[in-house]
Design a protein around this motif. Sequence first.
Motif, PDB file in Angstrom:
ATOM      1  N   LEU A   1      -3.844   7.346  -1.625  1.00 29.03           N
ATOM      2  CA  LEU A   1      -5.126   7.573  -2.285  1.00 29.03           C
ATOM      3  C   LEU A   1      -6.325   7.271  -1.392  1.00 29.03           C
ATOM      4  O   LEU A   1      -7.397   7.856  -1.579  1.00 29.03           O
ATOM      5  CB  LEU A   1      -5.207   6.705  -3.552  1.00 29.03           C
ATOM      6  CG  LEU A   1      -4.233   7.063  -4.674  1.00 29.03           C
ATOM      7  CD1 LEU A   1      -4.275   6.006  -5.771  1.00 29.03           C
ATOM      8  CD2 LEU A   1      -4.541   8.435  -5.255  1.00 29.03           C
ATOM      9  N   THR A   2      -6.145   6.350  -0.437  1.00 31.61           N
ATOM     10  CA  THR A   2      -7.322   5.859   0.301  1.00 31.61           C
ATOM     11  C   THR A   2      -7.235   6.017   1.810  1.00 31.61           C
ATOM     12  O   THR A   2      -8.206   5.728   2.501  1.00 31.61           O
ATOM     13  CB  THR A   2      -7.546   4.364  -0.009  1.00 31.61           C
ATOM     14  OG1 THR A   2      -6.422   3.604   0.466  1.00 31.61           O
ATOM     15  CG2 THR A   2      -7.720   4.132  -1.504  1.00 31.61           C
ATOM     16  N   MET A   3      -6.086   6.453   2.341  1.00 32.73           N
ATOM     17  CA  MET A   3      -5.922   6.521   3.787  1.00 32.73           C
ATOM     18  C   MET A   3      -5.481   7.910   4.228  1.00 32.73           C
ATOM     19  O   MET A   3      -4.740   8.594   3.511  1.00 32.73           O
ATOM     20  CB  MET A   3      -4.872   5.500   4.263  1.00 32.73           C
ATOM     21  CG  MET A   3      -5.204   4.061   3.947  1.00 32.73           C
ATOM     22  SD  MET A   3      -3.864   2.947   4.458  1.00 32.73           S
ATOM     23  CE  MET A   3      -4.496   1.381   3.854  1.00 32.73           C
ATOM     24  N   GLU A   4      -5.906   8.280   5.411  1.00 36.50           N
ATOM     25  CA  GLU A   4      -5.455   9.534   5.997  1.00 36.50           C
ATOM     26  C   GLU A   4      -4.153   9.301   6.747  1.00 36.50           C
ATOM     27  O   GLU A   4      -4.029   8.358   7.549  1.00 36.50           O
ATOM     28  CB  GLU A   4      -6.511  10.064   6.969  1.00 36.50           C
ATOM     29  CG  GLU A   4      -6.117  11.379   7.619  1.00 36.50           C
ATOM     30  CD  GLU A   4      -7.084  11.820   8.697  1.00 36.50           C
ATOM     31  OE1 GLU A   4      -6.797  12.826   9.372  1.00 36.50           O
ATOM     32  OE2 GLU A   4      -8.130  11.155   8.873  1.00 36.50           O
TER      33      GLU A   4
ATOM     34  N   GLU B   1       2.720   9.989  -3.208  1.00 40.48           N
ATOM     35  CA  GLU B   1       1.554  10.205  -4.051  1.00 40.48           C
ATOM     36  C   GLU B   1       1.371   9.069  -5.067  1.00 40.48           C
ATOM     37  O   GLU B   1       2.344   8.516  -5.587  1.00 40.48           O
ATOM     38  CB  GLU B   1       1.669  11.537  -4.779  1.00 40.48           C
ATOM     39  CG  GLU B   1       2.844  11.658  -5.716  1.00 40.48           C
ATOM     40  CD  GLU B   1       2.923  13.054  -6.339  1.00 40.48           C
ATOM     41  OE1 GLU B   1       2.149  13.320  -7.257  1.00 40.48           O
ATOM     42  OE2 GLU B   1       3.762  13.845  -5.875  1.00 40.48           O
TER      43      GLU B   1
ATOM     44  N   ARG C   1      -1.093  -4.154   3.042  1.00 40.75           N
ATOM     45  CA  ARG C   1      -1.257  -5.104   1.933  1.00 40.75           C
ATOM     46  C   ARG C   1      -0.021  -5.985   1.771  1.00 40.75           C
ATOM     47  O   ARG C   1       0.463  -6.222   0.650  1.00 40.75           O
ATOM     48  CB  ARG C   1      -1.570  -4.372   0.624  1.00 40.75           C
ATOM     49  CG  ARG C   1      -2.819  -3.507   0.682  1.00 40.75           C
ATOM     50  CD  ARG C   1      -3.178  -2.963  -0.693  1.00 40.75           C
ATOM     51  NE  ARG C   1      -4.312  -2.046  -0.621  1.00 40.75           N
ATOM     52  CZ  ARG C   1      -4.865  -1.446  -1.669  1.00 40.75           C
ATOM     53  NH1 ARG C   1      -4.372  -1.667  -2.887  1.00 40.75           N
ATOM     54  NH2 ARG C   1      -5.896  -0.630  -1.524  1.00 40.75           N
TER      55      ARG C   1
ATOM     56  N   THR D   1       0.270   6.106  -4.454  1.00 39.66           N
ATOM     57  CA  THR D   1       0.231   4.785  -3.832  1.00 39.66           C
ATOM     58  C   THR D   1      -1.146   4.556  -3.216  1.00 39.66           C
ATOM     59  O   THR D   1      -1.870   5.497  -2.903  1.00 39.66           O
ATOM     60  CB  THR D   1       1.305   4.660  -2.743  1.00 39.66           C
ATOM     61  OG1 THR D   1       1.083   5.663  -1.744  1.00 39.66           O
ATOM     62  CG2 THR D   1       2.703   4.831  -3.327  1.00 39.66           C
ATOM     63  N   PRO D   2      -1.530   3.289  -3.011  1.00 40.23           N
ATOM     64  CA  PRO D   2      -2.840   3.015  -2.423  1.00 40.23           C
ATOM     65  C   PRO D   2      -3.071   3.707  -1.086  1.00 40.23           C
ATOM     66  O   PRO D   2      -4.172   4.212  -0.825  1.00 40.23           O
ATOM     67  CB  PRO D   2      -2.838   1.489  -2.275  1.00 40.23           C
ATOM     68  CG  PRO D   2      -1.964   1.016  -3.383  1.00 40.23           C
ATOM     69  CD  PRO D   2      -0.873   2.041  -3.477  1.00 40.23           C
ATOM     70  N   SER D   3      -2.051   3.762  -0.235  1.00 42.18           N
ATOM     71  CA  SER D   3      -2.251   4.397   1.065  1.00 42.18           C
ATOM     72  C   SER D   3      -2.471   5.895   0.921  1.00 42.18           C
ATOM     73  O   SER D   3      -3.283   6.493   1.635  1.00 42.18           O
ATOM     74  CB  SER D   3      -1.071   4.113   2.000  1.00 42.18           C
ATOM     75  OG  SER D   3       0.135   4.634   1.475  1.00 42.18           O
TER      76      SER D   3
ATOM     77  N   ALA E   1       0.804  -1.227   0.000  1.00 42.95           N
ATOM     78  CA  ALA E   1       0.000   0.000   0.000  1.00 42.95           C
ATOM     79  C   ALA E   1       0.835   1.274   0.000  1.00 42.95           C
ATOM     80  O   ALA E   1       0.420   2.288  -0.554  1.00 42.95           O
ATOM     81  CB  ALA E   1      -0.936  -0.006   1.209  1.00 42.95           C
TER      82      ALA E   1
ATOM     83  N   GLU F   1       4.039   9.685   3.162  1.00 42.53           N
ATOM     84  CA  GLU F   1       3.037   9.469   2.120  1.00 42.53           C
ATOM     85  C   GLU F   1       3.640   9.701   0.743  1.00 42.53           C
ATOM     86  O   GLU F   1       4.254  10.732   0.489  1.00 42.53           O
ATOM     87  CB  GLU F   1       1.858  10.413   2.356  1.00 42.53           C
ATOM     88  CG  GLU F   1       0.667  10.159   1.473  1.00 42.53           C
ATOM     89  CD  GLU F   1      -0.512  11.034   1.866  1.00 42.53           C
ATOM     90  OE1 GLU F   1      -1.336  10.572   2.678  1.00 42.53           O
ATOM     91  OE2 GLU F   1      -0.590  12.178   1.379  1.00 42.53           O
TER      92      GLU F   1
END
Length: 431
Positions: free
Chosen positions: A334-337, A328, A264, A330-332, A150, A326
């Motif tokens: 895009l979907t996680m704070e 940019e 993940r 990556t799944p984390s 992720a 973070e």
Amino acid sequence: MSKKINVITLGCSKNLVDSEHLMAQLDEAGYEIVTDSNDTDAKVVVINTCGFIGDAKEEAIQTILECAQAKADGRIERLFVMGCLSERYADELRSEIPEVDDYFGARSLKEVVEALGADYLPELETERLLTTPDHYAYLKIGEGCNWHCAYCAIPLIRGNHRSVPMEKVLEEAEGLVAVGVKEIIVIAQDTTYYGKDLYGKRMLAELLRKLCAIEGVEWVRLHYAYPTDFPQEVIEVMRDEPKICKYLDIPLQHISDNQLSAMRRRITKAETEALVARLRSEIPDIALRTTMLVGFPGETEEDFEELCDFVRKVRFERLGAFAYSEEEGTPSALTMEDNVPEEVKESRVERLMQIQKRISLALNAERVGKTMRAIIDRTEGDYYIGRSQYDSPEVDEEILITSAKELEMGQMVDVLITDCEEYDLYGKVVE
């Protein structure tokens, strides 16, 4: 164009190998090459960049800006940028730093060679111009990664896993040994996945056996092994092949099931513990190196304490800890704070490394009084600096060695360990 080129390499050993392949092409074309030099009259500069995490991106951008200023001042004439950063951000870089003559991605070696006025020669694709000491070299056996964790940008930069054909790997290894390399350090984003795309099954164990069969190879060292579905046959070849260092770099990242799932990683705490137990059982003298990622979105104090308990229990010989940043795309991202405060992240890194510092000192104390085989890397003051099979260059600890006789770089000697610190050993050559 000037016939003298300064090649600056940033980032990991995989980038270093790319630069060494580039330099072999340029050397054949008659260019004089210097590396990572701040004191050169070379009028052409190539920067091979890293774009994996925030700190690496900042270093790369700063290096590009400094060279762009040197071009503006007339100290250099041509400036090219390649590698991971320009793979991800080529358009932005062209807009923000137009002084660079051209930007190339991470898989554009042929285009870089041609931009430098040389012909790319396919027959040289396994050739390298080494920047490491003569006695060790990195051997890249694959590109990219299929795991898509992720937090990781590597699949975005390098794509899915692509193995180097075995015959090419062995040809490159034989070439390295022919110029004096004794220690081959096998690298890829995930070495255990090697061969699956080409041969329909994982072939790392067979590759390791063939590398060990090359006359002149003394040590084969394995890096960057993904823990999920770790091949049993790799454990067996590490156990049985005396040339394979009893050392494994296996980034685990975390132990909490909550965090492993969020990252993940496709592995559980129970499976991780079982793998570590299997490695330690079948290869009793193995040194395990791992990395841990703290402060990932949603990491609680309970998750972190679970990680600390795991580290205390396993007592890794080598461990590094990193705070989540973070990335940019990556799944984390895009979907996680990114909800763990920076000061908490840094505190957790420090707390985990304090635990590891005590473990490392205790493990090193157990080495005092024992004799270890070491390879000599360099001299420093009154000491020869060497490493045992349990330590990789650049990232692990070293042995500060005294000797009554003069030693050569790359020489292997038996060393009696006489003292230790948290991350270094002291010893003397056994006469």
